[in-house]
Design an enzyme around this catalytic site. Structure first.
Site, PDB file in Angstrom:
ATOM      1  N   ASN A  97       2.072   7.457  -8.487  1.00  0.00           N
ATOM      2  CA  ASN A  97       1.359   7.705  -7.226  1.00  0.00           C
ATOM      3  C   ASN A  97       1.845   6.736  -6.142  1.00  0.00           C
ATOM      4  O   ASN A  97       1.068   5.976  -5.561  1.00  0.00           O
ATOM      5  CB  ASN A  97      -0.145   7.585  -7.441  1.00  0.00           C
ATOM      6  CG  ASN A  97      -0.922   8.395  -6.412  1.00  0.00           C
ATOM      7  OD1 ASN A  97      -0.357   8.939  -5.457  1.00  0.00           O
ATOM      8  ND2 ASN A  97      -2.224   8.472  -6.595  1.00  0.00           N
ATOM      9  N   HIS A 130     -11.012   5.237  -5.791  1.00  0.00           N
ATOM     10  CA  HIS A 130     -11.103   6.248  -6.843  1.00  0.00           C
ATOM     11  C   HIS A 130     -12.554   6.632  -7.121  1.00  0.00           C
ATOM     12  O   HIS A 130     -12.847   7.800  -7.377  1.00  0.00           O
ATOM     13  CB  HIS A 130     -10.457   5.729  -8.134  1.00  0.00           C
ATOM     14  CG  HIS A 130      -8.968   5.803  -8.137  1.00  0.00           C
ATOM     15  ND1 HIS A 130      -8.165   4.780  -7.657  1.00  0.00           N
ATOM     16  CD2 HIS A 130      -8.118   6.782  -8.544  1.00  0.00           C
ATOM     17  CE1 HIS A 130      -6.892   5.131  -7.792  1.00  0.00           C
ATOM     18  NE2 HIS A 130      -6.837   6.329  -8.313  1.00  0.00           N
TER      19      HIS A 130
END
Length: 485
Positions: free
Chosen positions: A337, A370
């Site tokens: 990512n 997150h």
């Protein structure tokens, strides 16, 4: 078949919208009017948000609008701080909406909200960062310096987008559903520089998409044969310790295939539209774009643009081969990512004022971006403890090794890195503390004990290695320490 569709309805809709975003790219790229193109991109983005989120579309839309208004209302000196705290504060409210009597949004809406946070906060830091850089540049110009070098425009240009440009950047459909993150400058270059007209967008898109069916097939196969919930059952607990220890490997392998497919499709949305295309001579980096010679690239003529070679490194999120093969966890973190890693590095790590707390601030922001579940803390915040031990063994045994010895040590380090990631990924997937505790208890929390043992042994070996080094004498002479000492 019907039960499968019903169970995975949201994922199927999300996948269909990603494919639609890829398909519409060539038509979007062909729009000549800049203003029409911006509006079409924003309207498509808003439409995608509404289709995915329904009434919950209120959250990403309203938070982005308030965020960009705050950017314009606050002074350039503080706009990044105000925007950061507002956007992350709203992210908490969004995820705890049920505590305020509002319905919780879907996971797909959560992904959109996360991307909105990156864009709005990121552009605020770009504006402030350009202002700081220009101020620093002027101070240097005031000092006499006969060896001044021509500065790149990347560092001498103040970014001050209008309210409407901020609106278009926040809601443009390209990479809105699941990333990758790209800077406002990349967005602005897309409309004002000719690169997307001459890059082989179709070729890059086809080349990127060709592996997606493999990732999806592997994900469906592995997630059906080795489901996540099985790890919490009594039947799993009755299996051998080796089976219980290795079960997270297949869970993490399935999870990787899901991430690979989503991120690859997201990159394809960018390549199809031409966003992130830059000449290779710019040595382009994920998230950032050109790292050298931006002033020269900015002045490129149409003829030069036609002859240039292009890449889409700016919007590359996943180095899949790297994720599977790199030896160390440190390197694995760099190829996983990458766009979000870039955002965290530029917005948090490099700008956090207390040097000793930079890594903790970066990890903490990554965790709360997150979510607030314990699994994110277990997975992300425990990385430094493994890295401390890994760095010691890397320097002692792997860094200077060659030939077969390097391959054997590399395989061992790869296995340990992969096992550590799988162990941590189990927590990431199980999310809540009670579920994590059930699995970790079934394997006696062994990996944390292994980490501690690796670290202690590594520190001892490192001290022994230092004691065996030759001491420096006066006159910079080196003399080996006698074995009798």
């Amino acid at each position: 078949m019907i039960s499968f569709i019903t169970k995975n309805k949201n994922d199927i809709i999300y996948l269909s919208l990603l494919l639609f975003s890829v398909a519409v790219g060539p038509y979007y790229r062909s729009i000549n009017s800049i203003q029409i193109k911006k509006w079409v991109g924003s309207l498509l983005g808003l439409l995608l948000i509404v289709i995915v989120s329904g009434y919950s579309a209120f959250h990403p839309i309203s938070s982005a609008i308030v965020g960009i208004i705050l950017i314009k209302l606050a002074t350039v000196k503080y706009c990044h701080i105000v925007t950061f705290f507002f956007m992350f504060g709203y992210l908490f409210f969004f995820r705890l909406a049920d505590k305020f009597g509002l319905p919780l949004s879907s996971g797909q809406t959560n992904l959109i909200q996360m991307i909105i946070v990156l864009r709005v906060v990121g552009v605020a830091f770009e504006i402030n960062g350009s202002w700081r850089a220009v101020g620093a540049g002027k101070k240097k110009e005031d000092k006499p310096d006969n060896d001044k070098k021509e500065k790149d425009a990347d560092f001498l240009e103040i970014h001050n987008p209008s309210l409407m440009d901020l609106f278009h950047y926040s809601f443009n459909y390209v990479a809105l559903l699941t990333g990758p993150y790209y800077r406002y400058r990349t967005f602005d270059d897309y409309f004002n520089l000719p690169y997307s007209k001459y890059a082989d967008c179709a070729g890059f898109t086809i080349n990127t998409l060709k592996t997606v069916p493999l990732y999806i097939s592997l994900y469906l196969a592995m997630s059906n044969v080795w489901p996540l919930e099985y790890i919490l059952t009594e039947d799993h607990n009755n299996r051998s310790f080796l089976y219980r220890m290795l079960y997270p490997w297949v869970l993490f392998a399935a999870f990787r295939q899901r991430i690979y497919s989503g991120m690859t499709l997201a990159e394809s949305v960018c390549t199809s539209a031409g966003v992130g295309a830059y000449p290779v001579e710019g040595k382009n980096r994920t998230g950032h774009g050109p790292t050298v010679g931006y002033l020269k690239l900015n002045q490129m003529t149409e003829e030069e643009a036609k002859r240039a070679q292009y890449d889409f490194n700016t919007v590359e999120s996943m180095d899949v081969w790297g994720c599977e093969t790199v030896v160390t966890l440190r390197d694995s973190m760099k190829v996983w990512n990458k766009a979000v890693q870039y955002w965290v590095a530029m917005v948090v790590y490099k700008r956090f004022p207390v040097k000793s707390l930079k890594i903790h601030a970066a990890l903490f922001v990554s965790v709360i971006w997150h979510g607030y579940h314990a699994g994110y803390f277990f997975c992300i915040y425990f990385c430094p403890f493994y890295l401390m031990a890994e760095d010691i063994y890397y320097k002692l045994y792997y860094k200077d090794a060659t030939g077969t010895k390097k391959k054997i040590i590399g395989f061992i380090m790869w296995f340990l890195r992969s096992h550590s990631e799988s162990y941590q990924a189990a927590a990431f997937l199980l999310l809540t503390f009670d579920r994590i505790w059930i699995y970790y208890s079934s394997v006696y929390h062994y990996w944390y004990g292994c980490w501690l043992a690796f670290l202690i042994i590594g520190l001892i070996l490192n001290q022994i290695h230092k004691m065996g080094r030759p001491k420096k004498l006066k006159g910079d002479e080196k003399q080996p320490i006698s074995s009798n000492h």
